[in-house]
Write an enzyme that holds these catalytic residues in place. Structure first.
Site, PDB file in Angstrom:
ATOM      1  CG  HIS A  52      -1.713  -0.923   1.215  1.00  0.00           C
ATOM      2  ND1 HIS A  52      -3.153  -0.845   2.096  1.00  0.00           N
ATOM      3  CD2 HIS A  52      -2.363  -1.748   0.342  1.00  0.00           C
ATOM      4  CE1 HIS A  52      -3.713  -1.730   1.830  1.00  0.00           C
ATOM      5  NE2 HIS A  52      -3.449  -2.497   0.764  1.00  0.00           N
ATOM      6  CD  GLU A  54      -1.818   4.115   3.454  1.00  0.00           C
ATOM      7  OE1 GLU A  54      -1.609   3.367   2.285  1.00  0.00           O
ATOM      8  OE2 GLU A  54      -3.074   4.141   3.815  1.00  0.00           O
ATOM      9  CB  CYS A  82      -6.066  -0.436   5.320  1.00  0.00           C
ATOM     10  SG  CYS A  82      -4.627  -0.994   5.256  1.00  0.00           S
ATOM     11  CB  CYS A  85      -1.814   1.461   6.238  1.00  0.00           C
ATOM     12  SG  CYS A  85      -1.342   0.894   4.537  1.00  0.00           S
TER      13      CYS A  85
HETATM   14 ZN   LIG Z   1      -3.325   0.202   3.777  1.00  0.00          ZN
END
Ligand SMILES: [Zn+2]
Length: 160
Positions: A52, A54, A82, A85
């Protein structure tokens, strides 16, 4: 506004991800007025559920600053983090989190749950809704194009 400028940079990274066929999410980490880490979604490119925006930005900032601690850093991300993260943000001790679009499907900063309200040490300050419309529009346009192109349908559309 300063926070909108950083979110605009995150949006540019999100669009880069979208152009590469990734769900468009971008992230920028700033300390003392300087960008110290950037990232975008690379889940397809790296065939990795953990890739992801992040996570990439945090890794870049860790390397740049020579420390796993990101105290004093602000993280800007186009989509609400999420649980993975948000967990990395807590572990890295990021001081402030700004996000754009809310994610009622996976959001861990209010969308589904809010990990930053739980009793962890070093919880970051949280600001949602920064350039929310632009952040939502980038995602909406990506999924619209995917549908028009008869996409694989492998990526479920976040309900935003
Ligand atoms: Zn994430």
């Amino acid at each position: 506004m300063e926070q909108e400028n950083y979110m605009r940079r995150a949006l540019t990274l999100a669009r880069e991800a979208g152009d590469a066929g990734e769900v468009p999410v971008g992230c920028v980490i700033v300390r003392d007025g300087k960008v110290v880490g950037e990232g975008r979604n690379r889940r397809e490119e790296l065939t990795s559920a953990a890739s992801h925006a992040e996570m990439e930005a945090i890794a870049a900032a860790n390397e740049r600053l020579g420390s796993w601690r990101l105290e004093g850093c602000a993280l800007y991300v186009t989509l609400e983090p999420c649980p993975m993260c948000a967990g990395a943000i807590l572990n890295a001790r990021v001081s402030k989190v700004f996000y754009g679009a809310r994610d009622p499907a996976f959001g861990a900063c209010g969308g589904v749950t809010n990990l930053f309200m739980e009793d962890f040490p070093n919880r970051p300050a949280l600001v949602g809704g920064v350039l929310a419309e632009e952040c939502r529009e980038v995602l909406r346009a990506f999924f619209q194009k995917l549908r028009n192109d008869g996409g694989t349908g492998e990526s479920p559309e976040p309900k935003i």
